[in-house]
Write a protein that holds these residues in place. Structure first.
Motif, PDB file in Angstrom:
ATOM      1  N   MET A   1       0.882  -1.013  -0.001  1.00  0.00           N
ATOM      2  CA  MET A   1       0.145   0.018  -0.045  1.00  0.00           C
ATOM      3  C   MET A   1       0.926   1.366   0.007  1.00  0.00           C
ATOM      4  SD  MET A   1      -3.258   0.091   2.379  1.00  0.00           S
ATOM      5  CE  MET A   1      -2.902   1.836   3.021  1.00  0.00           C
ATOM      6  N   SER A   2       2.125   1.288   0.668  1.00  0.00           N
ATOM      7  CA  SER A   2       2.947   2.374   0.683  1.00  0.00           C
ATOM      8  C   SER A   2       3.207   2.757  -0.525  1.00  0.00           C
ATOM      9  CB  SER A   2       4.173   1.943   1.601  1.00  0.00           C
ATOM     10  OG  SER A   2       4.665   0.848   1.015  1.00  0.00           O
ATOM     11  N   ARG A   3       2.952   4.064  -0.950  1.00  0.00           N
ATOM     12  CA  ARG A   3       3.198   4.517  -2.377  1.00  0.00           C
ATOM     13  C   ARG A   3       4.873   4.752  -2.700  1.00  0.00           C
ATOM     14  NH1 ARG A   3      -0.203   8.905  -0.756  1.00  0.00           N
ATOM     15  NH2 ARG A   3      -2.130   8.594  -1.081  1.00  0.00           N
ATOM     16  N   GLY A   4       5.114   4.270  -3.754  1.00  0.00           N
ATOM     17  CA  GLY A   4       6.597   4.430  -4.077  1.00  0.00           C
ATOM     18  C   GLY A   4       7.579   3.336  -3.527  1.00  0.00           C
TER      19      GLY A   4
ATOM     20  N   MET B   1       8.073   6.050   1.111  1.00  0.00           N
ATOM     21  CA  MET B   1       7.690   6.930   2.188  1.00  0.00           C
ATOM     22  C   MET B   1       6.430   6.205   2.856  1.00  0.00           C
ATOM     23  SD  MET B   1       9.530   9.413   1.846  1.00  0.00           S
ATOM     24  CE  MET B   1       8.536  10.973   2.663  1.00  0.00           C
ATOM     25  N   VAL B   2       6.550   6.469   4.210  1.00  0.00           N
ATOM     26  CA  VAL B   2       5.292   6.107   5.141  1.00  0.00           C
ATOM     27  C   VAL B   2       4.454   7.289   5.009  1.00  0.00           C
ATOM     28  CG1 VAL B   2       4.403   6.132   7.337  1.00  0.00           C
ATOM     29  CG2 VAL B   2       6.535   4.851   6.676  1.00  0.00           C
ATOM     30  N   TYR B   3       3.132   7.273   4.780  1.00  0.00           N
ATOM     31  CA  TYR B   3       2.025   8.093   4.642  1.00  0.00           C
ATOM     32  C   TYR B   3       0.906   7.546   5.199  1.00  0.00           C
ATOM     33  CZ  TYR B   3      -0.360   5.417   1.041  1.00  0.00           C
ATOM     34  OH  TYR B   3      -0.990   4.504   0.295  1.00  0.00           O
ATOM     35  N   ILE B   4       0.015   8.629   5.429  1.00  0.00           N
ATOM     36  CA  ILE B   4      -1.345   8.391   6.003  1.00  0.00           C
ATOM     37  C   ILE B   4      -2.366   8.225   4.922  1.00  0.00           C
ATOM     38  CG2 ILE B   4      -3.175   9.205   7.332  1.00  0.00           C
ATOM     39  CD1 ILE B   4      -1.132  10.559   9.099  1.00  0.00           C
TER      40      ILE B   4
ATOM     41  N   VAL C   1       2.968  10.373  17.591  1.00  0.00           N
ATOM     42  CA  VAL C   1       3.968   9.773  16.697  1.00  0.00           C
ATOM     43  C   VAL C   1       4.003  10.696  15.767  1.00  0.00           C
ATOM     44  CG1 VAL C   1       4.888   7.679  15.723  1.00  0.00           C
ATOM     45  CG2 VAL C   1       3.700   7.555  17.753  1.00  0.00           C
ATOM     46  N   SER C   2       5.193  10.808  15.200  1.00  0.00           N
ATOM     47  CA  SER C   2       5.516  11.536  14.011  1.00  0.00           C
ATOM     48  C   SER C   2       5.954  10.764  12.801  1.00  0.00           C
ATOM     49  CB  SER C   2       6.835  12.581  14.066  1.00  0.00           C
ATOM     50  OG  SER C   2       7.264  13.062  12.921  1.00  0.00           O
ATOM     51  N   LEU C   3       5.320  10.902  11.729  1.00  0.00           N
ATOM     52  CA  LEU C   3       5.558  10.090  10.472  1.00  0.00           C
ATOM     53  C   LEU C   3       7.214  10.013  10.397  1.00  0.00           C
ATOM     54  CD1 LEU C   3       3.120  11.231   7.697  1.00  0.00           C
ATOM     55  CD2 LEU C   3       3.105   8.888   9.090  1.00  0.00           C
ATOM     56  N   ALA C   4       7.547  10.979  10.830  1.00  0.00           N
ATOM     57  CA  ALA C   4       9.362  10.942  10.374  1.00  0.00           C
ATOM     58  C   ALA C   4       9.951   9.800  11.075  1.00  0.00           C
ATOM     59  CB  ALA C   4      10.080  12.441  10.864  1.00  0.00           C
ATOM     60  N   GLU C   5       9.315   9.579  12.252  1.00  0.00           N
ATOM     61  CA  GLU C   5       9.850   8.433  13.198  1.00  0.00           C
ATOM     62  C   GLU C   5       9.712   7.091  12.408  1.00  0.00           C
ATOM     63  OE1 GLU C   5       8.917   8.561  17.335  1.00  0.00           O
ATOM     64  OE2 GLU C   5       7.647  10.443  16.842  1.00  0.00           O
TER      65      GLU C   5
END
Length: 266
Positions: free
Chosen positions: A1-4, A7-10, A233-237
């Protein structure tokens, strides 16, 4: 599901829309089981392929869609009905409708138990609801020695209202179990494991209103975000959990006769 893939995304509306389409479409799906109100399909891959896409559906009489949505969110109640679960907890929140969580799962004997760290997101759509997840890496929750860390490529539920007091539940999952599994395991997932799991969720839905009345009935942070006390939690983590970075074990030689009797219940 993760695009590309990096990158982690919502997930956004297009991801939920795509997930719904997959649940409702029959194109490319092969029916593997259809009994007692439960249907199981698999998609595309050969039976010997470990990373299968499986979809199941059950009609739930006398369980409103919103009740089943609560059941699938309520981690305290899950301990009552999910006998395959070893442990589950929420790690932290990302937004009002996304969080990160941990889940460990008792695999049928003699397989090794699996665990997951996933980014989960949910979307209420009037009378219908969706919950979807995929695997991520969190620095404080690395793989453990006592579990095989598995990867959810895409897993989720679609709950469709069917009148005021009934619903239809779809469960769709594509998981890499990080192991070369024997063919009998792949077959058993569609013939035994998936139907049994759906029936458990349905029974849990029937019993939930009474249980919830006795257990903090007003507490539903998935409905009322202001009740959510999880740390942010930050996506950057987070980073995407790639399967090829994890241990891969070979369980193809494990014989079916070692299964306990309870594993055969459908």
């Amino acid at each position: 599901m993760s695009r590309g893939g990096e990158m982690v995304y919502i997930p956004d509306d297009s991801d939920f829309s795509s997930f719904r389409d997959q649940c409702e479409s029959l194109e490319g799906w092969h029916c593997r089981y259809n009994k007692a109100g439960v249907t199981v399909w698999s998609q595309g891959q050969e039976e010997s392929c470990t990373v299968q896409k499986i979809k199941t559906c059950i009609s739930c009489k006398d369980v409103p869609a919103e009740t089943l949505y609560d059941v699938l969110h309520d981690t305290h109640y899950r301990k009552k009905w999910d006998s395959n679960m070893i442990e589950t907890y929420d790690i932290g929140r990302l937004t009002v409708n996304a969080d990160v969580g941990y889940y460990s799962w008792k695999c049928p004997s003699p397989l090794k138990n699996r665990d997951f760290v996933t980014l989960r997101s949910w979307l209420p759509l009037g009378n219908d609801y969706m919950i979807i997840n995929y695997s991520v890496k969190h620095p404080k929750y690395p793989p453990r020695k006592d579990f095989v860390r598995a990867v959810s490529l895409q897993t989720g539920y679609l709950i469709k209202a069917n009148g005021d007091s009934a619903c239809i539940l779809y469960y769709l999952t594509q998981v890499d179990p990080r192991g070369s599994l024997p063919k009998w395991v792949v077959n058993r997932v569609s013939q035994f494991v998936a139907p049994k799991a759906m029936k458990k969720i349905y029974k849990a839905g029937l019993k939930y209103p009474e249980w919830k009345r006795r257990h903090d009935p007003e507490y539903k942070p998935w409905v009322y975000p202001e009740q959510n006390t999880l740390p942010s939690v930050s996506l950057a983590e987070l980073s995407v959990q790639h399967a090829d970075s994890l241990e891969n074990i070979d369980e193809t030689g494990l014989p079916e006769e070692h299964l306990s009797a309870s594993d055969h219940e459908a």
